[in-house]
Design a protein around this motif. Structure first.
Motif, PDB file in Angstrom:
ATOM      1  N   LEU A 137     -13.670  -7.907 -16.397  1.00  0.00           N
ATOM      2  CA  LEU A 137     -14.459  -6.826 -17.010  1.00  0.00           C
ATOM      3  C   LEU A 137     -13.562  -5.626 -17.328  1.00  0.00           C
ATOM      4  O   LEU A 137     -13.765  -4.926 -18.329  1.00  0.00           O
ATOM      5  CB  LEU A 137     -15.600  -6.398 -16.070  1.00  0.00           C
ATOM      6  CG  LEU A 137     -16.686  -7.469 -15.845  1.00  0.00           C
ATOM      7  CD1 LEU A 137     -17.681  -7.007 -14.786  1.00  0.00           C
ATOM      8  CD2 LEU A 137     -17.412  -7.796 -17.143  1.00  0.00           C
ATOM      9  N   GLY A 184     -17.655  -2.712  -2.186  1.00  0.00           N
ATOM     10  CA  GLY A 184     -16.201  -2.645  -2.297  1.00  0.00           C
ATOM     11  C   GLY A 184     -15.798  -2.475  -3.755  1.00  0.00           C
ATOM     12  O   GLY A 184     -15.065  -1.556  -4.120  1.00  0.00           O
ATOM     13  N   LEU A 225      -6.532 -14.686  -1.072  1.00  0.00           N
ATOM     14  CA  LEU A 225      -6.656 -13.266  -0.728  1.00  0.00           C
ATOM     15  C   LEU A 225      -6.275 -12.345  -1.883  1.00  0.00           C
ATOM     16  O   LEU A 225      -6.992 -11.388  -2.191  1.00  0.00           O
ATOM     17  CB  LEU A 225      -5.809 -12.963   0.521  1.00  0.00           C
ATOM     18  CG  LEU A 225      -5.881 -11.536   1.019  1.00  0.00           C
ATOM     19  CD1 LEU A 225      -7.312 -11.080   1.233  1.00  0.00           C
ATOM     20  CD2 LEU A 225      -5.091 -11.391   2.312  1.00  0.00           C
ATOM     21  N   MET A 259       0.839  -1.206   0.000  1.00  0.00           N
ATOM     22  CA  MET A 259       0.000   0.000   0.000  1.00  0.00           C
ATOM     23  C   MET A 259       0.870   1.252   0.000  1.00  0.00           C
ATOM     24  O   MET A 259       0.561   2.234  -0.673  1.00  0.00           O
ATOM     25  CB  MET A 259      -0.949  -0.025   1.200  1.00  0.00           C
ATOM     26  CG  MET A 259      -2.015  -1.107   1.074  1.00  0.00           C
ATOM     27  SD  MET A 259      -3.383  -0.921   2.237  1.00  0.00           S
ATOM     28  CE  MET A 259      -2.619  -1.302   3.788  1.00  0.00           C
ATOM     29  N   GLY A 277     -11.850 -11.363  -9.186  1.00  0.00           N
ATOM     30  CA  GLY A 277     -11.673 -11.934 -10.526  1.00  0.00           C
ATOM     31  C   GLY A 277     -12.580 -11.330 -11.593  1.00  0.00           C
ATOM     32  O   GLY A 277     -12.106 -10.938 -12.667  1.00  0.00           O
ATOM     33  N   TRP A 279      -8.912  -9.223  -2.948  1.00  0.00           N
ATOM     34  CA  TRP A 279      -8.770  -7.775  -2.699  1.00  0.00           C
ATOM     35  C   TRP A 279      -8.187  -7.071  -3.926  1.00  0.00           C
ATOM     36  O   TRP A 279      -7.679  -7.698  -4.850  1.00  0.00           O
ATOM     37  CB  TRP A 279      -8.008  -7.487  -1.411  1.00  0.00           C
ATOM     38  CG  TRP A 279      -6.545  -7.893  -1.304  1.00  0.00           C
ATOM     39  CD1 TRP A 279      -5.720  -8.299  -2.298  1.00  0.00           C
ATOM     40  CD2 TRP A 279      -5.767  -7.897  -0.089  1.00  0.00           C
ATOM     41  NE1 TRP A 279      -4.474  -8.562  -1.795  1.00  0.00           N
ATOM     42  CE2 TRP A 279      -4.467  -8.322  -0.445  1.00  0.00           C
ATOM     43  CE3 TRP A 279      -6.021  -7.579   1.229  1.00  0.00           C
ATOM     44  CZ2 TRP A 279      -3.440  -8.450   0.485  1.00  0.00           C
ATOM     45  CZ3 TRP A 279      -4.994  -7.710   2.154  1.00  0.00           C
ATOM     46  CH2 TRP A 279      -3.729  -8.134   1.788  1.00  0.00           C
ATOM     47  N   GLU A 280      -8.332  -5.767  -3.911  1.00  0.00           N
ATOM     48  CA  GLU A 280      -7.848  -4.931  -5.031  1.00  0.00           C
ATOM     49  C   GLU A 280      -8.523  -5.278  -6.354  1.00  0.00           C
ATOM     50  O   GLU A 280      -7.915  -5.151  -7.413  1.00  0.00           O
ATOM     51  CB  GLU A 280      -6.320  -5.052  -5.171  1.00  0.00           C
ATOM     52  CG  GLU A 280      -5.533  -4.715  -3.926  1.00  0.00           C
ATOM     53  CD  GLU A 280      -5.849  -3.329  -3.397  1.00  0.00           C
ATOM     54  OE1 GLU A 280      -6.272  -2.475  -4.190  1.00  0.00           O
ATOM     55  OE2 GLU A 280      -5.714  -3.125  -2.169  1.00  0.00           O
ATOM     56  N   GLY A 309      -8.014   3.186   2.240  1.00  0.00           N
ATOM     57  CA  GLY A 309      -9.365   2.839   2.687  1.00  0.00           C
ATOM     58  C   GLY A 309     -10.409   3.203   1.654  1.00  0.00           C
ATOM     59  O   GLY A 309     -10.709   4.389   1.470  1.00  0.00           O
ATOM     60  N   PHE A 340      -9.980  -2.114   6.449  1.00  0.00           N
ATOM     61  CA  PHE A 340      -8.989  -1.054   6.612  1.00  0.00           C
ATOM     62  C   PHE A 340      -7.744  -1.751   7.155  1.00  0.00           C
ATOM     63  O   PHE A 340      -7.587  -1.908   8.360  1.00  0.00           O
ATOM     64  CB  PHE A 340      -9.562  -0.039   7.616  1.00  0.00           C
ATOM     65  CG  PHE A 340      -8.913   1.313   7.630  1.00  0.00           C
ATOM     66  CD1 PHE A 340      -9.094   2.203   6.584  1.00  0.00           C
ATOM     67  CD2 PHE A 340      -8.165   1.728   8.724  1.00  0.00           C
ATOM     68  CE1 PHE A 340      -8.541   3.479   6.634  1.00  0.00           C
ATOM     69  CE2 PHE A 340      -7.603   2.990   8.774  1.00  0.00           C
ATOM     70  CZ  PHE A 340      -7.798   3.871   7.722  1.00  0.00           C
ATOM     71  N   SER A 341      -6.916  -2.230   6.230  1.00  0.00           N
ATOM     72  CA  SER A 341      -5.767  -3.051   6.645  1.00  0.00           C
ATOM     73  C   SER A 341      -4.629  -2.182   7.162  1.00  0.00           C
ATOM     74  O   SER A 341      -4.538  -0.999   6.824  1.00  0.00           O
ATOM     75  CB  SER A 341      -5.287  -3.910   5.477  1.00  0.00           C
ATOM     76  OG  SER A 341      -6.183  -4.972   5.269  1.00  0.00           O
TER      77      SER A 341
HETATM   78  C1  LIG Z   1      -8.147  -9.428   4.316  1.00  0.00           C
HETATM   79  C2  LIG Z   1      -8.688  -8.294   3.542  1.00  0.00           C
HETATM   80  C3  LIG Z   1      -8.127  -7.047   3.691  1.00  0.00           C
HETATM   81  C4  LIG Z   1      -8.641  -5.957   2.999  1.00  0.00           C
HETATM   82  N1  LIG Z   1      -8.063  -4.730   3.168  1.00  0.00           N
HETATM   83  C5  LIG Z   1      -8.602  -3.651   2.548  1.00  0.00           C
HETATM   84  C6  LIG Z   1      -8.061  -2.341   2.752  1.00  0.00           C
HETATM   85  O1  LIG Z   1      -7.067  -2.144   3.459  1.00  0.00           O
HETATM   86  N2  LIG Z   1      -8.658  -1.289   2.151  1.00  0.00           N
HETATM   87  C7  LIG Z   1      -9.763  -1.440   1.351  1.00  0.00           C
HETATM   88  O2  LIG Z   1     -10.254  -0.463   0.836  1.00  0.00           O
HETATM   89  N3  LIG Z   1     -10.279  -2.678   1.123  1.00  0.00           N
HETATM   90  C8  LIG Z   1      -9.737  -3.772   1.695  1.00  0.00           C
HETATM   91  N4  LIG Z   1     -10.268  -5.029   1.474  1.00  0.00           N
HETATM   92  C9  LIG Z   1     -11.510  -5.126   0.743  1.00  0.00           C
HETATM   93  C10 LIG Z   1     -11.423  -5.734  -0.648  1.00  0.00           C
HETATM   94  O3  LIG Z   1     -10.695  -4.889  -1.505  1.00  0.00           O
HETATM   95  C11 LIG Z   1     -12.868  -5.970  -1.112  1.00  0.00           C
HETATM   96  O4  LIG Z   1     -13.386  -7.019  -0.324  1.00  0.00           O
HETATM   97  C12 LIG Z   1     -12.961  -6.306  -2.567  1.00  0.00           C
HETATM   98  O5  LIG Z   1     -12.632  -5.184  -3.352  1.00  0.00           O
HETATM   99  C13 LIG Z   1     -14.363  -6.773  -2.963  1.00  0.00           C
HETATM  100  O6  LIG Z   1     -15.355  -5.896  -2.502  1.00  0.00           O
HETATM  101  P1  LIG Z   1     -16.592  -6.453  -1.670  1.00  0.00           P
HETATM  102  O7  LIG Z   1     -16.079  -7.282  -0.559  1.00  0.00           O
HETATM  103  O8  LIG Z   1     -17.478  -5.322  -1.318  1.00  0.00           O
HETATM  104  O9  LIG Z   1     -17.346  -7.444  -2.665  1.00  0.00           O
HETATM  105  P2  LIG Z   1     -18.405  -7.048  -3.798  1.00  0.00           P
HETATM  106  O10 LIG Z   1     -18.021  -5.766  -4.426  1.00  0.00           O
HETATM  107  O11 LIG Z   1     -19.745  -7.191  -3.265  1.00  0.00           O
HETATM  108  O12 LIG Z   1     -18.121  -8.218  -4.845  1.00  0.00           O
HETATM  109  C14 LIG Z   1     -18.525  -9.567  -4.608  1.00  0.00           C
HETATM  110  C15 LIG Z   1     -18.274 -10.398  -5.857  1.00  0.00           C
HETATM  111  O13 LIG Z   1     -19.050  -9.898  -6.935  1.00  0.00           O
HETATM  112  C16 LIG Z   1     -18.240  -9.729  -8.080  1.00  0.00           C
HETATM  113  N5  LIG Z   1     -18.770  -8.593  -8.871  1.00  0.00           N
HETATM  114  C17 LIG Z   1     -18.901  -7.312  -8.481  1.00  0.00           C
HETATM  115  N6  LIG Z   1     -19.410  -6.576  -9.490  1.00  0.00           N
HETATM  116  C18 LIG Z   1     -19.616  -7.416 -10.536  1.00  0.00           C
HETATM  117  C19 LIG Z   1     -20.128  -7.270 -11.875  1.00  0.00           C
HETATM  118  N7  LIG Z   1     -20.493  -6.072 -12.352  1.00  0.00           N
HETATM  119  N8  LIG Z   1     -20.198  -8.360 -12.661  1.00  0.00           N
HETATM  120  C20 LIG Z   1     -19.799  -9.574 -12.213  1.00  0.00           C
HETATM  121  N9  LIG Z   1     -19.306  -9.777 -10.973  1.00  0.00           N
HETATM  122  C21 LIG Z   1     -19.212  -8.710 -10.138  1.00  0.00           C
HETATM  123  C22 LIG Z   1     -16.837  -9.483  -7.558  1.00  0.00           C
HETATM  124  O14 LIG Z   1     -15.861  -9.884  -8.517  1.00  0.00           O
HETATM  125  C23 LIG Z   1     -16.819 -10.392  -6.329  1.00  0.00           C
HETATM  126  O15 LIG Z   1     -16.454 -11.687  -6.705  1.00  0.00           O
HETATM  127  C24 LIG Z   1      -9.750  -6.126   2.133  1.00  0.00           C
HETATM  128  C25 LIG Z   1     -10.296  -7.401   1.967  1.00  0.00           C
HETATM  129  C26 LIG Z   1      -9.790  -8.471   2.658  1.00  0.00           C
HETATM  130  C27 LIG Z   1     -10.405  -9.831   2.470  1.00  0.00           C
END
Ligand SMILES: Cc1cc2nc3c(=O)[nH]c(=O)nc-3n(C[C@H](O)[C@H](O)[C@H](O)COP(=O)(O)OP(=O)(O)OC[C@H]3O[C@@H](n4cnc5c(N)ncnc54)[C@H](O)[C@@H]3O)c2cc1C
Length: 561
Positions: free
Chosen positions: A439, A189, A426, A137, A434, A430-431, A182, A220-221
């Motif tokens: 997309l 997300g 993981l 980060m 798939g 994150w980030e 964050g 918020f890692s």
């Molecule tokens: C251990 C850990 C640490 C993390 N640390 C941080 C951090 O420090 N800061 C931070 O900001 N975030 C952090 N994250 C969050 C992480 O980046 C999000 O969990 C991730 O981006 C997915 O967002 P979401 O969990 O809201 O899932 P969602 O956005 O709800 O997505 C769920 C699923 O739906 C799929 N999806 C979404 N939209 C579509 C679409 N249009 N078409 C098809 N499929 C779709 C996604 O690919 C995913 O598989 C962390 C996550 C973890 C597990």
């Protein structure tokens, strides 16, 4: 070690892989580095590789994982402290990663620095991946600070410093700092436009436009970082804000850590849930430009997801090869059993292909001002993040199976393979998970108005560098280029986007292996991944593949010379 017990002798158990040089034994990485940065001095990586293979560092990795971080919200008198306590081994590991310049240091150096840093990151992840979360980060957010010159002036030298300083004090008193990011909130997300955290303008001061943040972040890692870049809503849309933990007057900013996540893996790293109740933050860039800023940072963290997974894959393959060449079954070492050779060689090919693709992306990031590399960076970021992270979990499962039952056992953190397996999903989530990556590839392939130099022609030029070397690769690339037409016109089949991302990854991997791998690996990759239905279960390489040559190339016990 006493092998004689009252009831039996302890026989045929394999000693842990330790005391090896993580860099010297990784020919795939060395060849990739030589290809992309021919003038790079190997000495710093040989030294880092030796340090990463030591028992002392392995013990730090074990202890930092077994002794998970603890949250202390209040002191015993009831004051809020919002501090996270880590085992001393965590600090030792973070100090080593900062010391190796794997965080923001490359931004203070010239061309080649990002490729060398990528190699170091890929190596370090084999020792311990979770401490690399704040490292990554910090790497990703630093260039975004250019959007606020006053912050850059006060923070950059500390961000690039190779001295780790874990104290919770204001930046001026520190010898080095780290940062977090964050974006993710409870309601979304992937779709950060749904963020509800709001920013209210307070005043203009030494760091520019200062706001008060009200809201939360669901993930918020590394909450003990010195500062964070966060997204919050302004009247003009999402903005990107710099949020320090300690304010210029020495007081703690209003960042309340609610809880630490109870995670499947990534145990040495703390990931928290936070609330901002009037926390002060400074605007970076412009109001309403937050998404663009985040996307720029995402390119860099996604690179690290690809590098990190490639490193974990390499670590898993090294453990599997080490074990299989020392464990006997049915009268000879496992590594001499033909079917096990097929599995090990197949794993080694996948690992090398992952390293090649991740390092190719690192080169594209390194050459910031090159138009062709900038197109490659745009298109390869989602491709590498998607494909390498998807293959990582499958590879870890198979590498674990090479160790039999011992592979599944952790025993106070000593079972490194099990730790790798838990970590693997993981980087895929994150980030940008798939689907989001697949997309994003469709978006990257769209032709830009009035410009011929689009991503499709960049890929075509990349494929041309290996044309004629292998008929299967040529056919695969031609078929792929024909499929791009739809996406380039702005269409593209969303439901088929994963297949497209997979095939772009395979074509680029094949091209790269032709350029800088051994013929045995390249031929087997084309035969097994590009000639039939694509990747199968591991251990299904066709006859004629030189298993032994591929296994020897991946042997982790190779020395530096
Ligand atoms: C251990 C850990 C640490 C993390 N640390 C941080 C951090 O420090 N800061 C931070 O900001 N975030 C952090 N994250 C969050 C992480 O980046 C999000 O969990 C991730 O981006 C997915 O967002 P979401 O969990 O809201 O899932 P969602 O956005 O709800 O997505 C769920 C699923 O739906 C799929 N999806 C979404 N939209 C579509 C679409 N249009 N078409 C098809 N499929 C779709 C996604 O690919 C995913 O598989 C962390 C996550 C973890 C597990």
């Amino acid at each position: 070690m006493n092998t004689s017990m009252a009831t039996h002798e302890v026989l045929n158990q394999v000693a842990p892989l330790a005391g090896h040089n993580v860099y010297a034994g990784d020919l795939a990485l060395r060849d990739a580095l030589k290809f992309h940065a021919p003038d790079a001095d190997e000495a710093p990586r040989v030294a880092l590789g030796a340090m990463l293979g030591t028992e002392a560092m392995q013990t730090h990795a074990r202890l930092a994982n077994v002794n998970k971080p603890e949250l202390h919200t209040h002191d015993r008198f009831g004051h809020r402290t919002d501090s996270v306590e880590f085992h001393p081994s965590y600090h030792a590991l973070l100090g080593a990663a900062v010391g190796a310049g794997l965080h923001a240091t490359p931004w203070s150096r010239g061309e080649g620095a990002h490729i060398e840093r990528a190699a170091g990151f890929l190596m370090f992840t084999q020792l311990e991946p979770s401490v690399l979360c704040p490292i990554s980060m910090t790497y990703a957010v630093t260039p975004a600070l250019r959007g606020n010159a006053a912050l850059m002036a006060d923070w950059f030298d500390k961000l690039a410093s190779t001295r780790y300083d874990g104290r919770l004090v204001f930046v001026q008193a520190k010898s080095g700092v780290t940062m977090g990011m964050g974006m993710t909130e409870k309601q979304g997300g992937s779709d950060v436009r749904a963020n509800t955290t709001r920013a209210e303008f307070v005043e203009e001061n030494g760091w520019g436009r200062c706001y008060r943040l009200i809201g939360h972040k669901w993930f918020f890692s590394a909450p003990m970082s010195d500062a964070f870049l966060v997204l919050a809503q302004t009247p003009a849309g999402l903005g990107c804000f710099f949020l320090p933990r300690v304010l210029p007057d020495g007081s703690l900013n209003a960042i309340a850590i609610q809880r630490l996540k109870d995670k499947l893996g990534n145990h040495a790293n703390a990931s928290s849930e936070v609330e901002f109740n009037g926390a002060l933050a400074w605007l970076v860039g412009e109001e309403g430009r937050g998404i663009a800023q985040i996307l720029e940072m995402g390119t860099l963290t996604r690179l690290d997801c690809a590098l990190g997974t490639a490193g974990l894959m390499r670590g898993a393959v090294a453990l599997a090869l080490h074990h299989a060449s020392r464990r006997n079954a049915f009268g000879k070492p496992l590594a001499e059993q033909p079917l096990m050779q097929n599995v090990l060689a197949d794993l080694a090919i996948e690992s090398e292909a992952a390293t090649a693709l991740a390092m190719r992306l690192a080169r594209a990031v390194d050459k910031q001002d090159d138009a062709f590399e900038s197109l490659m960076r745009r298109v390869l970021t989602p491709v590498a993040k998607f494909w390498i992270c998807k293959r990582g979990s499958a590879l870890a499962q198979e590498a674990m199976e090479c160790l039999g039952g011992n592979g599944y056992v952790e025993e106070r953190g000593e079972g490194v393979m099990a730790r790798i397996y838990r970590e693997m999903p993981l980087n895929s989530i994150w980030e940008g998970a798939g689907n989001i990556m697949a997309l994003d590839l469709l978006r990257a392939l769209r032709k830009r108005d009035g410009r011929n130099a689009d991503a499709v022609s960049a890929l075509e030029a990349e494929f041309a560098t290996a044309r004629g070397a292998n008929a299967s690769l040529d056919r695969f690339c031609d078929a792929l280029l024909a499929r791009f037409a739809d996406a380039a016109d702005g269409g593209g089949d969303e439901a088929g986007a994963r297949r497209l991302a997979q095939d772009v990854a395979l074509a680029v991997q094949g091209t790269l292996l032709q350029r800088h791998s051994a013929a045995s690996v390249f031929d087997a990759f084309c035969l097994s991944r590009l000639s039939g239905n694509g990747p199968q279960v591991f251990g299904t390489l066709p006859s004629g593949v030189d298993f032994k040559a591929i296994m020897q190339r991946a042997d982790p016990h190779r020395s530096a010379h």
